[in-house]
Motif scaffolding. Sequence first.
Motif, PDB file in Angstrom:
ATOM      1  N   CYS A  16       0.852  -1.185   0.000  1.00 54.21           N
ATOM      2  CA  CYS A  16       0.000   0.000   0.000  1.00 54.21           C
ATOM      3  C   CYS A  16       0.895   1.245   0.000  1.00 54.21           C
ATOM      4  O   CYS A  16       1.972   1.246   0.604  1.00 54.21           O
ATOM      5  CB  CYS A  16      -0.912   0.024   1.228  1.00 54.21           C
ATOM      6  SG  CYS A  16      -2.103  -1.333   1.284  1.00 54.21           S
ATOM      7  N   GLY A  17       0.431   2.284  -0.635  1.00 51.34           N
ATOM      8  CA  GLY A  17       1.237   3.498  -0.689  1.00 51.34           C
ATOM      9  C   GLY A  17       0.553   4.592  -1.461  1.00 51.34           C
ATOM     10  O   GLY A  17      -0.653   4.570  -1.686  1.00 51.34           O
ATOM     11  N   TYR A  18       1.337   5.555  -1.871  1.00 52.08           N
ATOM     12  CA  TYR A  18       0.847   6.715  -2.608  1.00 52.08           C
ATOM     13  C   TYR A  18       1.798   6.962  -3.768  1.00 52.08           C
ATOM     14  O   TYR A  18       3.020   6.911  -3.608  1.00 52.08           O
ATOM     15  CB  TYR A  18       0.802   7.950  -1.700  1.00 52.08           C
ATOM     16  CG  TYR A  18       0.401   9.234  -2.400  1.00 52.08           C
ATOM     17  CD1 TYR A  18      -0.918   9.459  -2.750  1.00 52.08           C
ATOM     18  CD2 TYR A  18       1.350  10.209  -2.704  1.00 52.08           C
ATOM     19  CE1 TYR A  18      -1.297  10.642  -3.395  1.00 52.08           C
ATOM     20  CE2 TYR A  18       0.982  11.394  -3.344  1.00 52.08           C
ATOM     21  CZ  TYR A  18      -0.349  11.598  -3.687  1.00 52.08           C
ATOM     22  OH  TYR A  18      -0.706  12.752  -4.320  1.00 52.08           O
ATOM     23  N   GLU A  19       1.261   7.212  -4.946  1.00 55.42           N
ATOM     24  CA  GLU A  19       2.093   7.518  -6.097  1.00 55.42           C
ATOM     25  C   GLU A  19       1.565   8.764  -6.795  1.00 55.42           C
ATOM     26  O   GLU A  19       0.367   9.066  -6.743  1.00 55.42           O
ATOM     27  CB  GLU A  19       2.162   6.348  -7.078  1.00 55.42           C
ATOM     28  CG  GLU A  19       0.840   5.938  -7.680  1.00 55.42           C
ATOM     29  CD  GLU A  19       0.970   4.718  -8.584  1.00 55.42           C
ATOM     30  OE1 GLU A  19       2.044   4.071  -8.544  1.00 55.42           O
ATOM     31  OE2 GLU A  19       0.019   4.406  -9.323  1.00 55.42           O
ATOM     32  N   THR A  20       2.486   9.494  -7.423  1.00 50.36           N
ATOM     33  CA  THR A  20       2.128  10.768  -8.041  1.00 50.36           C
ATOM     34  C   THR A  20       3.052  11.050  -9.213  1.00 50.36           C
ATOM     35  O   THR A  20       4.182  10.548  -9.270  1.00 50.36           O
ATOM     36  CB  THR A  20       2.237  11.914  -7.019  1.00 50.36           C
ATOM     37  OG1 THR A  20       1.943  13.156  -7.668  1.00 50.36           O
ATOM     38  CG2 THR A  20       3.633  11.999  -6.411  1.00 50.36           C
ATOM     39  N   ASN A  21       2.575  11.859 -10.131  1.00 48.12           N
ATOM     40  CA  ASN A  21       3.407  12.300 -11.248  1.00 48.12           C
ATOM     41  C   ASN A  21       4.056  13.663 -10.981  1.00 48.12           C
ATOM     42  O   ASN A  21       4.645  14.266 -11.871  1.00 48.12           O
ATOM     43  CB  ASN A  21       2.576  12.369 -12.535  1.00 48.12           C
ATOM     44  CG  ASN A  21       1.453  13.401 -12.454  1.00 48.12           C
ATOM     45  OD1 ASN A  21       1.128  13.893 -11.367  1.00 48.12           O
ATOM     46  ND2 ASN A  21       0.829  13.694 -13.585  1.00 48.12           N
ATOM     47  N   LYS A  22       3.967  14.140  -9.739  1.00 44.57           N
ATOM     48  CA  LYS A  22       4.453  15.483  -9.424  1.00 44.57           C
ATOM     49  C   LYS A  22       5.938  15.650  -9.728  1.00 44.57           C
ATOM     50  O   LYS A  22       6.361  16.676 -10.290  1.00 44.57           O
ATOM     51  CB  LYS A  22       4.184  15.808  -7.952  1.00 44.57           C
ATOM     52  CG  LYS A  22       4.731  17.163  -7.519  1.00 44.57           C
ATOM     53  CD  LYS A  22       4.242  17.560  -6.141  1.00 44.57           C
ATOM     54  CE  LYS A  22       4.787  16.671  -5.056  1.00 44.57           C
ATOM     55  NZ  LYS A  22       4.399  17.154  -3.710  1.00 44.57           N
ATOM     56  N   PHE A  23       6.733  14.657  -9.386  1.00 47.08           N
ATOM     57  CA  PHE A  23       8.181  14.822  -9.524  1.00 47.08           C
ATOM     58  C   PHE A  23       8.630  14.741 -10.981  1.00 47.08           C
ATOM     59  O   PHE A  23       9.598  15.396 -11.369  1.00 47.08           O
ATOM     60  CB  PHE A  23       8.899  13.805  -8.642  1.00 47.08           C
ATOM     61  CG  PHE A  23       8.567  13.984  -7.189  1.00 47.08           C
ATOM     62  CD1 PHE A  23       9.121  15.026  -6.465  1.00 47.08           C
ATOM     63  CD2 PHE A  23       7.650  13.154  -6.569  1.00 47.08           C
ATOM     64  CE1 PHE A  23       8.794  15.214  -5.138  1.00 47.08           C
ATOM     65  CE2 PHE A  23       7.321  13.339  -5.240  1.00 47.08           C
ATOM     66  CZ  PHE A  23       7.883  14.371  -4.521  1.00 47.08           C
ATOM     67  N   ASP A  24       7.913  13.974 -11.792  1.00 46.36           N
ATOM     68  CA  ASP A  24       8.199  13.987 -13.226  1.00 46.36           C
ATOM     69  C   ASP A  24       7.882  15.350 -13.828  1.00 46.36           C
ATOM     70  O   ASP A  24       8.628  15.873 -14.661  1.00 46.36           O
ATOM     71  CB  ASP A  24       7.378  12.908 -13.943  1.00 46.36           C
ATOM     72  CG  ASP A  24       7.939  11.510 -13.713  1.00 46.36           C
ATOM     73  OD1 ASP A  24       9.109  11.398 -13.317  1.00 46.36           O
ATOM     74  OD2 ASP A  24       7.199  10.533 -13.940  1.00 46.36           O
ATOM     75  N   LEU A  25       6.762  15.942 -13.402  1.00 46.91           N
ATOM     76  CA  LEU A  25       6.397  17.257 -13.906  1.00 46.91           C
ATOM     77  C   LEU A  25       7.397  18.318 -13.465  1.00 46.91           C
ATOM     78  O   LEU A  25       7.758  19.215 -14.237  1.00 46.91           O
ATOM     79  CB  LEU A  25       4.994  17.624 -13.430  1.00 46.91           C
ATOM     80  CG  LEU A  25       3.839  16.771 -13.985  1.00 46.91           C
ATOM     81  CD1 LEU A  25       2.537  17.133 -13.292  1.00 46.91           C
ATOM     82  CD2 LEU A  25       3.716  16.949 -15.491  1.00 46.91           C
ATOM     83  N   LYS A  26       7.863  18.224 -12.207  1.00 48.21           N
ATOM     84  CA  LYS A  26       8.875  19.168 -11.738  1.00 48.21           C
ATOM     85  C   LYS A  26      10.161  19.031 -12.546  1.00 48.21           C
ATOM     86  O   LYS A  26      10.787  20.035 -12.911  1.00 48.21           O
ATOM     87  CB  LYS A  26       9.155  18.942 -10.252  1.00 48.21           C
ATOM     88  CG  LYS A  26       8.059  19.394  -9.323  1.00 48.21           C
ATOM     89  CD  LYS A  26       8.430  19.189  -7.862  1.00 48.21           C
ATOM     90  CE  LYS A  26       9.603  20.066  -7.455  1.00 48.21           C
ATOM     91  NZ  LYS A  26       9.904  19.931  -6.006  1.00 48.21           N
TER      92      LYS A  26
END
Length: 481
Positions: A33-43
Amino acid sequence: MKDILSGCSIKSVSLFIIIGLWFVVPLNAEAECGYETNKFDLKAGVEGGGWTAAWADDISETDVAQGLVATGVSIYSANPAPFYAWVEELIRRTIQSLSSSIQDRFSQRVIEQANQLASEAIKAAIRGQSANEVLRQFDTVDFKAGAIQYAGRNYCKGLGQDVTLSNTWGIKPYVAFRWRGSGTDTGSGQISGSEGSGSQGPTYQSFILHTGTALHETGEDFDFVVGDWNRDGAIDLIAIKKRGTGSNSTEVHVLNGASNFSNFILHTGTALHETGEDFDFAVGDWNRDGSLDLVAIKKKSGTGSNSTEVHILNGASNYSNFILQTSTALHETGSNFDFAVTDWNRDGRPDLIALKKSGSGTNSTEVHILDGASNFSNFLLQTGTALHETGEDFDFVVGDWNRDGAVDLIAVKKNRTGSNSTEVHILNGALNFSNFLLQTGTPLHQTSSDFDFVVNDIDLGLFAIKKRGTGTNSTEVHALR
């Protein structure tokens, strides 16, 4: 690639995850279980290519709805000072992260321009709840500002299943600089190299759009302006019907730029009576609420004040009320005057540019700029230009063509040209229009009164609007870059 921020492994023979009231996932084997995001790719995309960026704190979807960029700081506040201070701090942090030798190269004028551009770009992103970016190139430094919109999800994976527990999104504002060379500060308020002329804008040698629109063919009873009316990042076409309307008022019809003007996003009457050739029109955000207001300029006799008058209709109310009605320092004017609206002195308030085409004391086309901050009661500039006196064969628009921070004058010569085409002649605002930045023919044939010309503020694209005699039996848009 999406980045996993956190995760955990769970082993159990009897544990279940219950999603809603009907979907159950057994976890009788190891689950992650966890959390994933595209934020760091966009940064990384923003910072790639040599950019140095400063990032603001994340703005959650809840805070976006309230316009909050930081604790107690909202773009919707009646007092904008905290927001502008917040932007200035972002700019300061970015410059301080550069080497000391580069820091010393930033003039106050460039910093002021960066503050203004960043403020508008970040506000637009938050209002539109979407990513937004503005780019400005100076002679030796590039600047950009805006916000990324990222997405994320809380998940659990196990037994071949991948379950999303919840979805999230947010906005993260930024400002960024990229140094390109070794120019010097001229002392005039801009970063410049050997010529100090900024970067070249479009040369108008190619078409980027030919299209009919949802609007029927039009005539002299229509004026046209452009702007991002619904704040979706696309330039919309605003058709102003002055007379012969069904509402017995001046009407506003806005065509959707995102659909290449194939549908309308607004049809409305206004608080302004039907008008004629004694009125010119422009748009601008007069009261800084994020909506495009309609600026009606009454030129001729019968103004009541014996001056050229300005009547500004409120965009936030779909032009159903006035937010300013005022006389100006300029006498009554006639067909030898054209008008434009822009923030000439960069004080955040739109100014009125009056262009005297003929009958001038300088034997040239003259520029007279009235100060918006004074409700047009005094002049900021009155000057002759490098352009001879002009007539009905010229249209005029304004914009910062060479991106040096000064508003330039774009003169469009429609006919009787040496190139047998519609020509573009751009006068340098940084030198009070005393020299030309560009003089060129275009791929567009010679034109006449059946064409109006407007400029796209985002990239200075030139829109040629063919009102009648079209192949599509509609008002057409032909865009040049």
